[in-house]
Enzyme design. Structure first.
Site, mmCIF file in Angstrom:
data_model
loop_
_atom_site.group_PDB
_atom_site.id
_atom_site.type_symbol
_atom_site.label_atom_id
_atom_site.label_comp_id
_atom_site.label_asym_id
_atom_site.label_seq_id
_atom_site.Cartn_x
_atom_site.Cartn_y
_atom_site.Cartn_z
ATOM 1 N N GLY A 51 0.769 -1.241 0.000
ATOM 2 C CA GLY A 51 0.000 0.000 0.000
ATOM 3 C C GLY A 51 0.797 1.287 0.000
ATOM 4 O O GLY A 51 0.357 2.302 -0.531
ATOM 5 N N GLU A 106 4.529 3.870 5.862
ATOM 6 C CA GLU A 106 3.347 3.001 5.799
ATOM 7 C C GLU A 106 2.172 3.790 5.206
ATOM 8 O O GLU A 106 2.141 5.026 5.281
ATOM 9 C CB GLU A 106 3.067 2.505 7.231
ATOM 10 C CG GLU A 106 1.899 1.615 7.445
ATOM 11 C CD GLU A 106 1.850 0.338 6.648
ATOM 12 O OE1 GLU A 106 1.889 0.430 5.405
ATOM 13 O OE2 GLU A 106 1.696 -0.737 7.244
ATOM 14 N N ASP A 107 1.230 3.084 4.596
ATOM 15 C CA ASP A 107 0.065 3.779 4.036
ATOM 16 C C ASP A 107 -0.923 4.183 5.121
ATOM 17 O O ASP A 107 -1.437 5.284 5.126
ATOM 18 C CB ASP A 107 -0.626 2.930 2.948
ATOM 19 C CG ASP A 107 -0.987 1.517 3.402
ATOM 20 O OD1 ASP A 107 -0.661 1.130 4.549
ATOM 21 O OD2 ASP A 107 -1.598 0.779 2.598
ATOM 22 N N ASP A 110 -4.119 1.337 11.397
ATOM 23 C CA ASP A 110 -5.502 1.064 11.778
ATOM 24 C C ASP A 110 -5.495 0.521 13.216
ATOM 25 O O ASP A 110 -5.511 1.292 14.166
ATOM 26 C CB ASP A 110 -6.065 0.073 10.751
ATOM 27 C CG ASP A 110 -7.510 -0.287 10.970
ATOM 28 O OD1 ASP A 110 -8.298 0.600 11.278
ATOM 29 O OD2 ASP A 110 -7.851 -1.474 10.810
ATOM 30 N N LYS A 138 -5.813 6.051 11.836
ATOM 31 C CA LYS A 138 -7.182 5.945 12.366
ATOM 32 C C LYS A 138 -7.090 5.801 13.888
ATOM 33 O O LYS A 138 -7.050 4.664 14.398
ATOM 34 C CB LYS A 138 -7.876 4.709 11.788
ATOM 35 C CG LYS A 138 -8.145 4.732 10.276
ATOM 36 C CD LYS A 138 -8.849 3.434 9.861
ATOM 37 C CE LYS A 138 -9.094 3.310 8.391
ATOM 38 N NZ LYS A 138 -9.526 1.950 7.993
ATOM 39 N N PHE A 159 -13.382 2.473 5.981
ATOM 40 C CA PHE A 159 -12.512 1.835 4.990
ATOM 41 C C PHE A 159 -12.295 2.762 3.793
ATOM 42 O O PHE A 159 -13.249 3.312 3.243
ATOM 43 C CB PHE A 159 -13.124 0.514 4.523
ATOM 44 C CG PHE A 159 -12.203 -0.260 3.638
ATOM 45 C CD1 PHE A 159 -11.114 -0.937 4.171
ATOM 46 C CD2 PHE A 159 -12.386 -0.286 2.267
ATOM 47 C CE1 PHE A 159 -10.237 -1.631 3.363
ATOM 48 C CE2 PHE A 159 -11.512 -0.983 1.445
ATOM 49 C CZ PHE A 159 -10.444 -1.655 2.000
ATOM 50 N N ILE A 160 -11.043 2.919 3.385
ATOM 51 C CA ILE A 160 -10.736 3.820 2.276
ATOM 52 C C ILE A 160 -9.873 3.116 1.213
ATOM 53 O O ILE A 160 -9.208 2.119 1.503
ATOM 54 C CB ILE A 160 -10.043 5.096 2.764
ATOM 55 C CG1 ILE A 160 -8.782 4.745 3.542
ATOM 56 C CG2 ILE A 160 -10.896 5.938 3.666
ATOM 57 C CD1 ILE A 160 -7.674 5.526 3.028
ATOM 58 N N ASP A 166 -5.841 -0.360 -1.131
ATOM 59 C CA ASP A 166 -6.586 -1.303 -1.969
ATOM 60 C C ASP A 166 -7.805 -1.912 -1.293
ATOM 61 O O ASP A 166 -7.933 -1.908 -0.067
ATOM 62 C CB ASP A 166 -5.666 -2.465 -2.336
ATOM 63 C CG ASP A 166 -5.359 -3.340 -1.127
ATOM 64 O OD1 ASP A 166 -4.936 -2.794 -0.091
ATOM 65 O OD2 ASP A 166 -5.574 -4.562 -1.196
ATOM 66 N N ARG A 172 -5.607 0.555 -6.245
ATOM 67 C CA ARG A 172 -4.401 1.247 -5.768
ATOM 68 C C ARG A 172 -4.004 2.405 -6.687
ATOM 69 O O ARG A 172 -3.318 3.328 -6.272
ATOM 70 C CB ARG A 172 -3.222 0.279 -5.700
ATOM 71 C CG ARG A 172 -3.405 -0.852 -4.706
ATOM 72 C CD ARG A 172 -2.069 -1.552 -4.504
ATOM 73 N NE ARG A 172 -2.182 -2.841 -3.842
ATOM 74 C CZ ARG A 172 -2.259 -3.016 -2.524
ATOM 75 N NH1 ARG A 172 -2.288 -1.984 -1.726
ATOM 76 N NH2 ARG A 172 -2.324 -4.223 -2.008
HETATM 77 P P1 IMP Z 1 -3.248 -2.514 11.152
HETATM 78 O O1 IMP Z 1 -2.242 -3.595 11.390
HETATM 79 O O2 IMP Z 1 -4.617 -2.907 11.622
HETATM 80 O O3 IMP Z 1 -2.827 -1.171 11.739
HETATM 81 O O4 IMP Z 1 -3.453 -2.341 9.605
HETATM 82 C C1 IMP Z 1 -2.499 -1.836 8.808
HETATM 83 C C2 IMP Z 1 -2.662 -2.367 7.394
HETATM 84 O O5 IMP Z 1 -4.016 -2.705 7.092
HETATM 85 C C3 IMP Z 1 -2.286 -1.288 6.414
HETATM 86 O O6 IMP Z 1 -0.924 -1.394 6.086
HETATM 87 C C4 IMP Z 1 -3.192 -1.576 5.247
HETATM 88 O O7 IMP Z 1 -2.549 -2.501 4.400
HETATM 89 C C5 IMP Z 1 -4.408 -2.227 5.818
HETATM 90 N N1 IMP Z 1 -5.530 -1.260 6.007
HETATM 91 C C6 IMP Z 1 -5.976 -0.735 7.154
HETATM 92 N N2 IMP Z 1 -7.017 0.097 6.963
HETATM 93 C C7 IMP Z 1 -7.239 0.109 5.629
HETATM 94 C C8 IMP Z 1 -8.185 0.812 4.783
HETATM 95 O O8 IMP Z 1 -9.049 1.607 5.212
HETATM 96 N N3 IMP Z 1 -8.069 0.581 3.448
HETATM 97 C C9 IMP Z 1 -7.139 -0.262 2.908
HETATM 98 N N4 IMP Z 1 -6.237 -0.931 3.654
HETATM 99 C C10 IMP Z 1 -6.285 -0.754 5.006
HETATM 100 MG MG MG Z 2 -0.209 -2.048 4.371
#
Ligand code: IMP
Ligand code: MG
Length: 182
Positions: A51, A106-107, A110, A138, A159-160, A166, A172
């Site tokens: 991402g 990082e993108d 979450d 977030k 979700f975006i 993606d 993407r």
């Molecule tokens: P985390 O481990 O829950 O913080 O999630 C991080 C990863 O989840 C990111 O690197 C993204 O690849 C994916 N992700 C989290 N939220 C979104 C979203 O809203 N859209 C797309 N990918 C997301």
């Molecule tokens: Mg990611």
């Protein structure tokens, strides 16, 4: 960006959220913060695939730090529009980061599970320092309390897609960011 423009991916409808102009402005601000904080240093950028590839390309060029190195790692935690709760390393780091000032790019943060896992993995490799730059954060989704060092935008827990992000590998390429329609 036309406000009435919608995109449909895998049967889900998304509406415009952040325009490419708004994104470019905040990416530039974060790049300037990094350039200021790392003046006189040679940071080693670590782009988290998949991402973050769009954000990383723009951010690193905007910093103007021409002697920085860049490596890529890949982790995966999402399936469809939600976190699986388990973080898998898909591509590890081959480059030596011992003694280096690492900046993870990082993108989106979450739950924070991916960020915490990556930082734990990297610290085993004895970098001088590790900082974390994310395009999107977030805060209301956190399960870890993780707070990124640099962020372009804080957003609600929706979700975006677009600008690298993606839905199951799709969307993407969209230059603007879209949010799922309520
Ligand atoms: P985390 O481990 O829950 O913080 O999630 C991080 C990863 O989840 C990111 O690197 C993204 O690849 C994916 N992700 C989290 N939220 C979104 C979203 O809203 N859209 C797309 N990918 C997301
Ligand atoms: Mg990611």
């Amino acid at each position: 960006m036309q406000e009435d423009k919608q995109v449909i991916v895998d049967g889900l409808t998304f509406v415009p959220y952040l325009s490419r102009e708004e994104i470019a402005l905040q990416v530039k601000r974060v790049a300037q913060e990094i350039a200021h904080d790392y003046a006189g240093k040679q940071p080693h950028f670590l782009c988290v695939l998949t991402g973050a590839f769009v954000f990383a390309a723009d951010l690193i060029r905007e910093t103007g730090i021409n002697d920085a190195q860049i490596s890529f790692i890949r982790y995966k935690s999402y399936d469809g529009t939600s976190s699986t709760g388990s973080v898998k390393q898909i591509i590890g780091l081959n480059d030596d980061i011992e003694g280096k000032d690492v900046i993870i790019i990082e993108d989106i943060v979450d739950t924070g599970l991916t960020a915490c896992r990556m930082i734990d993995d990297l610290k085993q490799k004895n970098p001088a320092s590790v900082k974390f730059a994310t395009l999107l954060y977030k805060p209301d989704s956190t399960q870890t309390g993780f707070i990124p060092d640099y962020k372009a935008f804080s957003i609600p827990p929706k979700f975006i897609i677009g600008y690298g992000l993606d839905l199951d590998g799709k969307a993407r390429n969209i230059p603007d960011i879209y949010v799922i329609k309520d």
